[in-house]
Design a protein around this motif. Sequence first.
Motif, PDB file in Angstrom:
ATOM      1  N   GLU A  30       0.830  -1.205   0.000  1.00  0.00           N
ATOM      2  CA  GLU A  30       0.000   0.000   0.000  1.00  0.00           C
ATOM      3  C   GLU A  30       0.867   1.259   0.000  1.00  0.00           C
ATOM      4  N   ALA A  31       1.953   1.225   0.784  1.00  0.00           N
ATOM      5  CA  ALA A  31       2.853   2.376   0.819  1.00  0.00           C
ATOM      6  C   ALA A  31       3.482   2.607  -0.549  1.00  0.00           C
ATOM      7  N   GLY A  32       3.900   1.524  -1.201  1.00  0.00           N
ATOM      8  CA  GLY A  32       4.473   1.640  -2.541  1.00  0.00           C
ATOM      9  C   GLY A  32       3.468   2.153  -3.544  1.00  0.00           C
ATOM     10  N   LYS A  33       2.230   1.686  -3.420  1.00  0.00           N
ATOM     11  CA  LYS A  33       1.174   2.126  -4.331  1.00  0.00           C
ATOM     12  C   LYS A  33       0.860   3.606  -4.113  1.00  0.00           C
ATOM     13  N   ASN A  34       0.796   4.036  -2.845  1.00  0.00           N
ATOM     14  CA  ASN A  34       0.546   5.451  -2.545  1.00  0.00           C
ATOM     15  C   ASN A  34       1.676   6.329  -3.071  1.00  0.00           C
ATOM     16  N   PHE A  35       2.912   5.878  -2.888  1.00  0.00           N
ATOM     17  CA  PHE A  35       4.056   6.639  -3.375  1.00  0.00           C
ATOM     18  C   PHE A  35       4.038   6.723  -4.889  1.00  0.00           C
ATOM     19  N   SER A  36       3.691   5.611  -5.526  1.00  0.00           N
ATOM     20  CA  SER A  36       3.604   5.587  -6.987  1.00  0.00           C
ATOM     21  C   SER A  36       2.532   6.551  -7.482  1.00  0.00           C
ATOM     22  N   ASN A  37       1.384   6.568  -6.823  1.00  0.00           N
ATOM     23  CA  ASN A  37       0.312   7.495  -7.200  1.00  0.00           C
ATOM     24  C   ASN A  37       0.750   8.941  -7.012  1.00  0.00           C
ATOM     25  N   TYR A  38       1.445   9.220  -5.923  1.00  0.00           N
ATOM     26  CA  TYR A  38       1.928  10.578  -5.662  1.00  0.00           C
ATOM     27  C   TYR A  38       2.893  11.018  -6.763  1.00  0.00           C
ATOM     28  N   LEU A  39       3.823  10.148  -7.128  1.00  0.00           N
ATOM     29  CA  LEU A  39       4.777  10.491  -8.185  1.00  0.00           C
ATOM     30  C   LEU A  39       4.079  10.695  -9.525  1.00  0.00           C
ATOM     31  N   SER A  40       3.118   9.857  -9.822  1.00  0.00           N
ATOM     32  CA  SER A  40       2.369  10.007 -11.078  1.00  0.00           C
ATOM     33  C   SER A  40       1.640  11.344 -11.124  1.00  0.00           C
ATOM     34  N   ASN A  41       1.016  11.721 -10.015  1.00  0.00           N
ATOM     35  CA  ASN A  41       0.312  13.001  -9.961  1.00  0.00           C
ATOM     36  C   ASN A  41       1.277  14.175 -10.092  1.00  0.00           C
ATOM     37  N   ALA A  42       2.432  14.070  -9.468  1.00  0.00           N
ATOM     38  CA  ALA A  42       3.414  15.148  -9.545  1.00  0.00           C
ATOM     39  C   ALA A  42       3.940  15.309 -10.974  1.00  0.00           C
ATOM     40  N   ILE A  43       4.231  14.206 -11.633  1.00  0.00           N
ATOM     41  CA  ILE A  43       4.727  14.263 -13.008  1.00  0.00           C
ATOM     42  C   ILE A  43       3.645  14.762 -13.947  1.00  0.00           C
ATOM     43  N   GLU A  44       2.410  14.368 -13.690  1.00  0.00           N
ATOM     44  CA  GLU A  44       1.298  14.855 -14.501  1.00  0.00           C
ATOM     45  C   GLU A  44       1.137  16.368 -14.346  1.00  0.00           C
ATOM     46  N   SER A  45       1.338  16.873 -13.140  1.00  0.00           N
ATOM     47  CA  SER A  45       1.252  18.312 -12.899  1.00  0.00           C
ATOM     48  C   SER A  45       2.343  19.062 -13.663  1.00  0.00           C
ATOM     49  N   VAL A  46       3.552  18.525 -13.656  1.00  0.00           N
ATOM     50  CA  VAL A  46       4.650  19.144 -14.406  1.00  0.00           C
ATOM     51  C   VAL A  46       4.342  19.121 -15.895  1.00  0.00           C
ATOM     52  N   ASN A  47       3.810  18.008 -16.376  1.00  0.00           N
ATOM     53  CA  ASN A  47       3.454  17.897 -17.789  1.00  0.00           C
ATOM     54  C   ASN A  47       2.373  18.909 -18.166  1.00  0.00           C
ATOM     55  N   ASN A  48       1.387  19.093 -17.298  1.00  0.00           N
ATOM     56  CA  ASN A  48       0.329  20.069 -17.573  1.00  0.00           C
ATOM     57  C   ASN A  48       0.883  21.485 -17.656  1.00  0.00           C
ATOM     58  N   GLN A  49       1.860  21.808 -16.807  1.00  0.00           N
ATOM     59  CA  GLN A  49       2.501  23.127 -16.875  1.00  0.00           C
ATOM     60  C   GLN A  49       3.210  23.305 -18.213  1.00  0.00           C
ATOM     61  N   GLN A  50       3.891  22.258 -18.679  1.00  0.00           N
ATOM     62  CA  GLN A  50       4.588  22.326 -19.964  1.00  0.00           C
ATOM     63  C   GLN A  50       3.596  22.494 -21.119  1.00  0.00           C
ATOM     64  N   ILE A  51       2.502  21.766 -21.069  1.00  0.00           N
ATOM     65  CA  ILE A  51       1.484  21.861 -22.125  1.00  0.00           C
ATOM     66  C   ILE A  51       0.866  23.248 -22.150  1.00  0.00           C
ATOM     67  N   GLN A  52       0.573  23.796 -20.969  1.00  0.00           N
ATOM     68  CA  GLN A  52      -0.008  25.146 -20.902  1.00  0.00           C
ATOM     69  C   GLN A  52       0.962  26.180 -21.473  1.00  0.00           C
ATOM     70  N   SER A  53       2.247  26.043 -21.147  1.00  0.00           N
ATOM     71  CA  SER A  53       3.257  26.955 -21.675  1.00  0.00           C
ATOM     72  C   SER A  53       3.325  26.854 -23.201  1.00  0.00           C
ATOM     73  N   ASP A  54       3.304  25.629 -23.726  1.00  0.00           N
ATOM     74  CA  ASP A  54       3.345  25.437 -25.177  1.00  0.00           C
ATOM     75  C   ASP A  54       2.115  26.032 -25.852  1.00  0.00           C
ATOM     76  N   THR A  55       0.961  25.878 -25.216  1.00  0.00           N
ATOM     77  CA  THR A  55      -0.281  26.419 -25.772  1.00  0.00           C
ATOM     78  C   THR A  55      -0.213  27.937 -25.873  1.00  0.00           C
ATOM     79  N   PHE A  56       0.233  28.581 -24.786  1.00  0.00           N
ATOM     80  CA  PHE A  56       0.355  30.044 -24.807  1.00  0.00           C
ATOM     81  C   PHE A  56       1.370  30.503 -25.851  1.00  0.00           C
ATOM     82  N   THR A  57       2.471  29.769 -25.970  1.00  0.00           N
ATOM     83  CA  THR A  57       3.496  30.131 -26.945  1.00  0.00           C
ATOM     84  C   THR A  57       2.951  30.008 -28.368  1.00  0.00           C
TER      85      THR A  57
END
Length: 103
Positions: free
Chosen positions: A29-56
Amino acid sequence: MAINSISLITPTQITNQTDKLGVQATPYEAGKNFSNYLSNAIESVNNQQIQSDTFTQKLITGQDVDLHEVMIASQKASITLSATMEVRNKVIDAYQEIMRMSI
């Protein structure tokens, strides 16, 4: 203009998550929670990159977008990516240090 936080997690979220656990989580469960946290964090970074590309792209094509919005989105994306890379480097260093330990 409001200044939004670029943090991926706030200190109150950390304390709230530990309060919810109450019982000791299994390693799976701890590994699964950590994996979910990392996935959400990477998804957030990706969304920032996509938003920047869209504005550009909007700026390049001459659509109605303010230059300062493009620059702010670009800097947010850059900062979140840099922070993510630094965290990754620290995790790799910690892993290598653990692997060097003698048992």
